[in-house]
Write a protein that holds these residues in place. Structure first.
Motif, PDB file in Angstrom:
ATOM      1  N   MET A  18      25.236  43.480  15.721  1.00 51.04           N
ATOM      2  CA  MET A  18      25.298  41.164  15.709  1.00 51.04           C
ATOM      3  C   MET A  18      25.671  40.964  14.924  1.00 51.04           C
ATOM      4  SD  MET A  18      21.271  39.987  17.225  1.00 51.04           S
ATOM      5  CE  MET A  18      20.838  41.236  18.556  1.00 51.04           C
ATOM      6  N   THR A  19      26.399  39.858  15.142  1.00 57.06           N
ATOM      7  CA  THR A  19      26.617  38.898  14.473  1.00 57.06           C
ATOM      8  C   THR A  19      25.911  38.152  13.356  1.00 57.06           C
ATOM      9  OG1 THR A  19      26.802  37.022  15.842  1.00 57.06           O
ATOM     10  CG2 THR A  19      28.723  38.468  15.612  1.00 57.06           C
ATOM     11  N   ALA A  20      26.505  37.724  12.317  1.00 61.47           N
ATOM     12  CA  ALA A  20      25.547  36.788  11.158  1.00 61.47           C
ATOM     13  C   ALA A  20      24.476  35.836  11.942  1.00 61.47           C
ATOM     14  CB  ALA A  20      26.640  36.708  10.010  1.00 61.47           C
ATOM     15  N   ASN A  21      25.056  34.678  12.846  1.00 55.37           N
ATOM     16  CA  ASN A  21      24.570  33.965  13.305  1.00 55.37           C
ATOM     17  C   ASN A  21      24.052  34.522  14.649  1.00 55.37           C
ATOM     18  OD1 ASN A  21      26.777  34.366  14.895  1.00 55.37           O
ATOM     19  ND2 ASN A  21      26.710  32.347  15.147  1.00 55.37           N
ATOM     20  N   VAL A  22      23.906  35.350  14.850  1.00 57.48           N
ATOM     21  CA  VAL A  22      22.845  35.878  15.694  1.00 57.48           C
ATOM     22  C   VAL A  22      21.312  36.255  15.551  1.00 57.48           C
ATOM     23  CG1 VAL A  22      22.134  37.052  18.160  1.00 57.48           C
ATOM     24  CG2 VAL A  22      24.851  36.281  17.812  1.00 57.48           C
ATOM     25  N   GLU A  23      19.964  35.581  15.581  1.00 58.65           N
ATOM     26  CA  GLU A  23      19.324  36.231  15.229  1.00 58.65           C
ATOM     27  C   GLU A  23      18.147  36.537  16.894  1.00 58.65           C
ATOM     28  OE1 GLU A  23      15.241  33.676  12.634  1.00 58.65           O
ATOM     29  OE2 GLU A  23      16.538  32.789  13.694  1.00 58.65           O
ATOM     30  N   GLN A  24      18.042  37.865  16.722  1.00 59.63           N
ATOM     31  CA  GLN A  24      16.792  38.337  17.518  1.00 59.63           C
ATOM     32  C   GLN A  24      15.820  38.001  16.878  1.00 59.63           C
ATOM     33  OE1 GLN A  24      18.285  41.750  20.124  1.00 59.63           O
ATOM     34  NE2 GLN A  24      16.312  42.691  19.639  1.00 59.63           N
ATOM     35  N   LEU A  25      14.686  37.441  17.861  1.00 59.21           N
ATOM     36  CA  LEU A  25      13.406  37.728  17.238  1.00 59.21           C
ATOM     37  C   LEU A  25      12.155  38.414  18.475  1.00 59.21           C
ATOM     38  CD1 LEU A  25      13.165  33.691  16.812  1.00 59.21           C
ATOM     39  CD2 LEU A  25      13.440  36.080  14.772  1.00 59.21           C
ATOM     40  N   GLU A  26      11.379  39.040  18.363  1.00 62.47           N
ATOM     41  CA  GLU A  26      11.000  40.158  19.394  1.00 62.47           C
ATOM     42  C   GLU A  26       9.323  38.241  18.431  1.00 62.47           C
ATOM     43  OE1 GLU A  26       9.402  43.285  17.266  1.00 62.47           O
ATOM     44  OE2 GLU A  26      10.915  44.354  16.818  1.00 62.47           O
ATOM     45  N   PHE A  27       8.481  38.600  20.493  1.00 59.74           N
ATOM     46  CA  PHE A  27       7.784  37.546  20.940  1.00 59.74           C
ATOM     47  C   PHE A  27       6.508  38.227  19.808  1.00 59.74           C
ATOM     48  CE2 PHE A  27      10.004  36.837  24.251  1.00 59.74           C
ATOM     49  CZ  PHE A  27      10.542  35.574  24.871  1.00 59.74           C
ATOM     50  N   GLN A  28       5.223  37.481  19.835  1.00 53.39           N
ATOM     51  CA  GLN A  28       3.956  38.179  19.353  1.00 53.39           C
ATOM     52  C   GLN A  28       3.573  39.116  19.918  1.00 53.39           C
ATOM     53  OE1 GLN A  28       1.670  34.609  18.538  1.00 53.39           O
ATOM     54  NE2 GLN A  28       3.099  33.410  16.293  1.00 53.39           N
ATOM     55  N   ALA A  29       2.738  39.751  19.278  1.00 58.25           N
ATOM     56  CA  ALA A  29       2.081  40.581  20.619  1.00 58.25           C
ATOM     57  C   ALA A  29       1.313  40.334  21.688  1.00 58.25           C
ATOM     58  CB  ALA A  29       0.918  41.326  19.851  1.00 58.25           C
ATOM     59  N   GLU A  30       1.081  38.852  21.963  1.00 61.57           N
ATOM     60  CA  GLU A  30       0.617  38.331  22.872  1.00 61.57           C
ATOM     61  C   GLU A  30       1.404  37.421  23.573  1.00 61.57           C
ATOM     62  OE1 GLU A  30      -2.475  36.625  21.018  1.00 61.57           O
ATOM     63  OE2 GLU A  30      -4.350  38.504  21.227  1.00 61.57           O
ATOM     64  N   ALA A  31       2.798  37.337  23.502  1.00 61.36           N
ATOM     65  CA  ALA A  31       3.361  36.812  24.304  1.00 61.36           C
ATOM     66  C   ALA A  31       3.878  37.021  25.426  1.00 61.36           C
ATOM     67  CB  ALA A  31       4.704  36.890  23.553  1.00 61.36           C
ATOM     68  N   ARG A  32       3.735  38.074  25.332  1.00 58.41           N
ATOM     69  CA  ARG A  32       3.924  38.081  27.485  1.00 58.41           C
ATOM     70  C   ARG A  32       2.681  38.243  28.527  1.00 58.41           C
ATOM     71  NH1 ARG A  32       8.391  39.790  31.156  1.00 58.41           N
ATOM     72  NH2 ARG A  32       6.580  39.788  33.064  1.00 58.41           N
ATOM     73  N   GLN A  33       1.058  38.301  27.445  1.00 58.58           N
ATOM     74  CA  GLN A  33       0.225  37.703  28.258  1.00 58.58           C
ATOM     75  C   GLN A  33       0.748  36.172  28.632  1.00 58.58           C
ATOM     76  OE1 GLN A  33      -3.257  39.119  26.102  1.00 58.58           O
ATOM     77  NE2 GLN A  33      -4.419  37.948  27.686  1.00 58.58           N
ATOM     78  N   LEU A  34       0.864  35.288  27.492  1.00 55.78           N
ATOM     79  CA  LEU A  34       1.482  34.120  27.052  1.00 55.78           C
ATOM     80  C   LEU A  34       2.013  33.469  28.295  1.00 55.78           C
ATOM     81  CD1 LEU A  34       1.743  32.487  24.073  1.00 55.78           C
ATOM     82  CD2 LEU A  34       0.488  31.737  26.229  1.00 55.78           C
ATOM     83  N   LEU A  35       2.947  34.553  28.624  1.00 55.14           N
ATOM     84  CA  LEU A  35       4.473  34.336  29.711  1.00 55.14           C
ATOM     85  C   LEU A  35       3.398  34.566  31.264  1.00 55.14           C
ATOM     86  CD1 LEU A  35       7.035  33.466  29.628  1.00 55.14           C
ATOM     87  CD2 LEU A  35       7.508  35.481  29.812  1.00 55.14           C
ATOM     88  N   ASP A  36       2.609  35.540  30.985  1.00 50.25           N
ATOM     89  CA  ASP A  36       2.307  35.787  32.870  1.00 50.25           C
ATOM     90  C   ASP A  36       1.149  34.524  32.824  1.00 50.25           C
ATOM     91  OD1 ASP A  36       3.594  37.920  32.694  1.00 50.25           O
ATOM     92  OD2 ASP A  36       1.654  39.616  31.712  1.00 50.25           O
ATOM     93  N   LEU A  37       0.857  34.046  31.580  1.00 50.31           N
ATOM     94  CA  LEU A  37      -0.148  33.111  32.325  1.00 50.31           C
ATOM     95  C   LEU A  37       0.245  31.269  32.466  1.00 50.31           C
ATOM     96  CD1 LEU A  37      -3.307  31.292  31.660  1.00 50.31           C
ATOM     97  CD2 LEU A  37      -2.267  30.772  29.573  1.00 50.31           C
ATOM     98  N   MET A  38       1.348  31.522  32.196  1.00 48.32           N
ATOM     99  CA  MET A  38       2.415  30.797  32.378  1.00 48.32           C
ATOM    100  C   MET A  38       3.149  30.715  33.716  1.00 48.32           C
ATOM    101  SD  MET A  38       2.388  28.078  30.483  1.00 48.32           S
ATOM    102  CE  MET A  38       3.804  26.865  31.037  1.00 48.32           C
ATOM    103  N   ILE A  39       2.988  32.026  34.226  1.00 47.17           N
ATOM    104  CA  ILE A  39       3.899  31.919  35.986  1.00 47.17           C
ATOM    105  C   ILE A  39       2.732  31.739  36.653  1.00 47.17           C
ATOM    106  CG2 ILE A  39       5.060  33.545  36.700  1.00 47.17           C
ATOM    107  CD1 ILE A  39       6.661  34.700  34.175  1.00 47.17           C
ATOM    108  N   HIS A  40       2.083  32.581  36.588  1.00 49.90           N
ATOM    109  CA  HIS A  40       0.620  32.713  37.186  1.00 49.90           C
ATOM    110  C   HIS A  40       0.045  32.642  37.647  1.00 49.90           C
ATOM    111  CE1 HIS A  40       3.464  36.291  38.282  1.00 49.90           C
ATOM    112  NE2 HIS A  40       2.973  36.945  37.520  1.00 49.90           N
ATOM    113  N   SER A  41      -0.949  31.905  36.469  1.00 50.52           N
ATOM    114  CA  SER A  41      -2.208  30.583  36.983  1.00 50.52           C
ATOM    115  C   SER A  41      -1.474  29.152  36.645  1.00 50.52           C
ATOM    116  CB  SER A  41      -2.579  31.160  35.501  1.00 50.52           C
ATOM    117  OG  SER A  41      -3.453  32.601  35.565  1.00 50.52           O
TER     118      SER A  41
END
Length: 644
Positions: free
Chosen positions: A1-24
């Motif tokens: 991955m090049t220097a100007n590309v930053e890969q970030l990880e979601f927080q542990a509960e991020a997936r749960q957050l995303l499900d909340l947005m999508i389904h609730s």
């Protein structure tokens, strides 16, 4: 991955957050396109404002627009604009809002937005509405370059735990969002977001009145001119939205036909509007409104699930249909649009919050509609009669709930009365016709006008020339208990409490006669009270009867039988109070019963049957039925048999 590309990880509960947005939060996945177009529109607005503010900003604002592009083979959908764009830091801050928030923090914001005016506008945070795209996409790519900057930023995520942010050198000003759509469901053709008809449908429904043009390139195929020839395929750019916000124009700029067509479109109606109401509020709360009073009531006006017809837009973006927070229930027949510049919404734009802003708009809309009805009443009586025939019963519901406007509702209401067999009257006209010395507005409630006109309760009023309102709508039984007076004149039921229509001179003249009658009929009254004690609380001589032998009246503050039936029908338990039996001392039946009671034993079965028949006929006279109809019919048949 090049220097100007930053890969970030979601927080542990991020997936749960995303499900909340999508389904609730989002109840309809079509909402994603509304969110993307709204964000694009906001970006164009911001660029136009910034160009005015910063004269050194070198940007071209001559053709600001939104573009939608689909690729059926690649299953991609792209929404792009040439607006203000974002820097890399802004992308991380705004698009990463969901990723940084944490489940607990976002849920707390959602609770605050639902229960009170939130401290900041959630809908304005791009990252929240933006995440609705994962309802329909497996991967989302965002490419943006801020106006005045050279470098652009690409944001990519599959919503599976990580996202990347990359700086790129070559990109047009503005923002493009590309959705890699989920695999096509053969059984769900209604959600094919690569089809032209679907995009047109969603733009028409949600974003037709966006101020900026929403464009899309479409293919048009022309059949070959000669047999064996090839068809011609051309690509043309079309604008999908009308950009016609009629509510933003003054009435002299819009034709009557345009108003009619717009009304039919938003109301899904076949009739024409009876009244067009326009509003524009500036200052603390800025909004515009275009409302219509229909000429015909919808079939579901009185059903439990009846919906209001007011649609909510925010900055010309459709947010909600059937927005019952903006008009009270008794104005649910109103159709139209309210377009606010700033409104507290939840993250999905689907639930309007009850805050002081909404309350202020609701109050002003209500007063404006009532004012329009009042003007119609005074200047266009024929249209007003049509309105009252269709919506009078529902408007009167406001007398029980909207105490702030109760007097106005009373003044725009019309009622049948004994003054005319055909024409309705207003309370103001009634008061203007009141007899000298009359202190009360008299009314009667019942099922039909004809039935009320023949009611024993009206006999003395007719004899003395007092006008009585004839109230036949079910809601009338309810609102008369909530309205105490009009223009200082209390409302009085002709079937409740005691009635004394005599003047002071008449009272003096008849005083001795009344005292004599009370002494003469004292034994009969006492005996009837004993015999009918199961049904009545009191038996007394009447001052309201001139022709009928007897009638039943309710205590001044008691519940009428009709009202009790309404409560029971709605599942509420109410005590059934006994009523008062009033007798006409001059009627042959009463004088005959008096003589019989004096000459026969108190326990004579025939005499008791006469008392029950008297009570039953009093019930029938007011449109009610005896408690035991079969027994009453049997007693009546026996008496008739003896006279044949």
């Amino acid at each position: 991955m090049t220097a100007n590309v930053e890969q970030l990880e979601f927080q542990a509960e991020a997936r749960q957050l995303l499900d909340l947005m999508i389904h609730s939060v989002y109840s309809n996945k079509d909402s994603f396109l509304r969110e993307l177009i709204s964000n694009a529109s906001d970006a164009l607005d911001k660029l136009r404002i910034e160009a005015f503010r910063n004269k050194d900003l070198e940007v071209d604002t001559s053709d600001l627009h939104i573009e939608i592009e689909t690729d059926k083979d690649a299953r991609t959908l792209t929404v792009r604009d040439n607006g203000i764009g974002m820097s890399r830091d802004e992308v991380v801050e705004l698009i990463g809002t969901l990723a940084k928030s944490g489940t607990g923090e976002l849920r707390q914001q959602l609770r605050e937005a639902k229960n009170a005016a939130a401290s900041e506008e959630l809908i304005g945070q791009f990252g929240i509405g933006f995440y609705s795209t994962f309802m329909v996409a497996d991967k989302v790519e965002l490419l943006t370059r801020k106006a005045g900057e050279n470098n652009a930023t690409r944001w990519v995520s599959s919503g599976d735990g990580t996202y990347t942010v990359e700086t790129v050198d070559d990109a047009p000003q503005g923002t493009s969002v590309t959705l890699h759509l989920k695999p096509e469901d053969a059984e769900d053709q209604l959600h094919d977001y690569t089809s032209e008809w679907k995009i047109r449908e969603l733009v028409k429904k949600y974003s037709d009145f966006i101020a900026w043009p929403i464009r899309m390139q479409v293919e048009r195929r022309t059949p070959p001119a000669e047999e064996g020839g090839e068809e011609t395929v051309t690509v043309e750019t079309q604008t999908l939205n009308s950009m016609k916000a009629l509510w933003a124009k003054s009435q002299d700029e819009v034709s009557e036909d345009e108003y009619k067509e717009f009304y039919k479109h938003i109301a899904h109606a076949w009739d024409e509007p009876l009244e067009v109401i326009t509003m524009k509020a500036e200052g603390t709360f800025e909004y515009q409104a275009l409302l219509f009073i229909p000429s015909h009531a919808p079939f579901d006006l009185f059903t439990r699930d009846a919906k209001t017809g007011v649609q909510l837009y925010v900055k010309r973006v459709f947010v909600m249909g059937d927005c019952d927070e903006l008009v009270p229930s008794y104005l649910r027949f109103i159709k139209g649009v309210v377009d606010a510049q700033d409104m507290s919404l939840n993250v999905s734009r689907e639930i309007l919050q009850q805050d002081r802003q909404v309350t202020a708009i609701r109050r002003r809309l209500t007063k404006k509609v009532l004012s329009a009805i009042k003007d119609m009443q005074s200047s266009r009586p024929d249209d007003y009669r049509k309105f009252w025939t269709q919506f009078g019963a529902v408007l009167k519901e406001g007398l029980m709930s909207d105490f702030e406007n109760q007097d106005t509702i009373l003044r725009v209401s019309s009622f049948a009365s004994t003054h005319s067999d055909e024409e309705l009257t207003t309370l103001a006209d009634y008061v203007g016709r009141m007899k000298e010395g009359q202190k009360q507005i008299f009314y009667a409630t019942g099922q039909t006008r004809d039935q009320l006109r023949k009611s024993p309760h009206l006999e003395a009023f007719k004899a003395k020339g007092y006008e009585v309102l004839l109230l036949t709508d079910p809601v009338d039984e309810l609102w008369v208990g909530a309205v105490s007076e009009f223009d200082g004149k209390p409302l009085q039921s002709v079937a409740k409490g005691e009635v004394d229509l005599d003047s002071e001179e008449e009272k003096k003249a008849h005083e001795a006669e009344r005292e004599e009658a009370e002494r003469e009929f004292a034994d009969l009254l006492s005996w009837l009270k004993d015999v009918l004690g199961e049904h009545v609380k009191e038996v007394r001589l009447s001052t309201r009867l001139t022709e009928s032998p007897a009638c039943l009246v309710t205590d001044a503050f008691g519940i009428t039988p009709a009202l009790a039936r309404m409560y029971r029908a709605s599942g509420q338990t109410v005590p059934v109070g006994k009523r008062i039996l009033e007798l006409n001392p001059k009627h042959p039946l009463i004088t005959g019963l008096q003589q019989a009671q004096k000459s026969r034993p108190a326990d004579d079965p025939s005499l008791k049957e006469s008392a029950e028949l008297l009570y039953g006929t009093a019930l029938l006279a007011e449109g009610d039925v005896p408690e035991d109809p079969a027994k009453f019919a049997s007693l009546l048949a026996q008496r008739l048999a003896g006279t044949v």
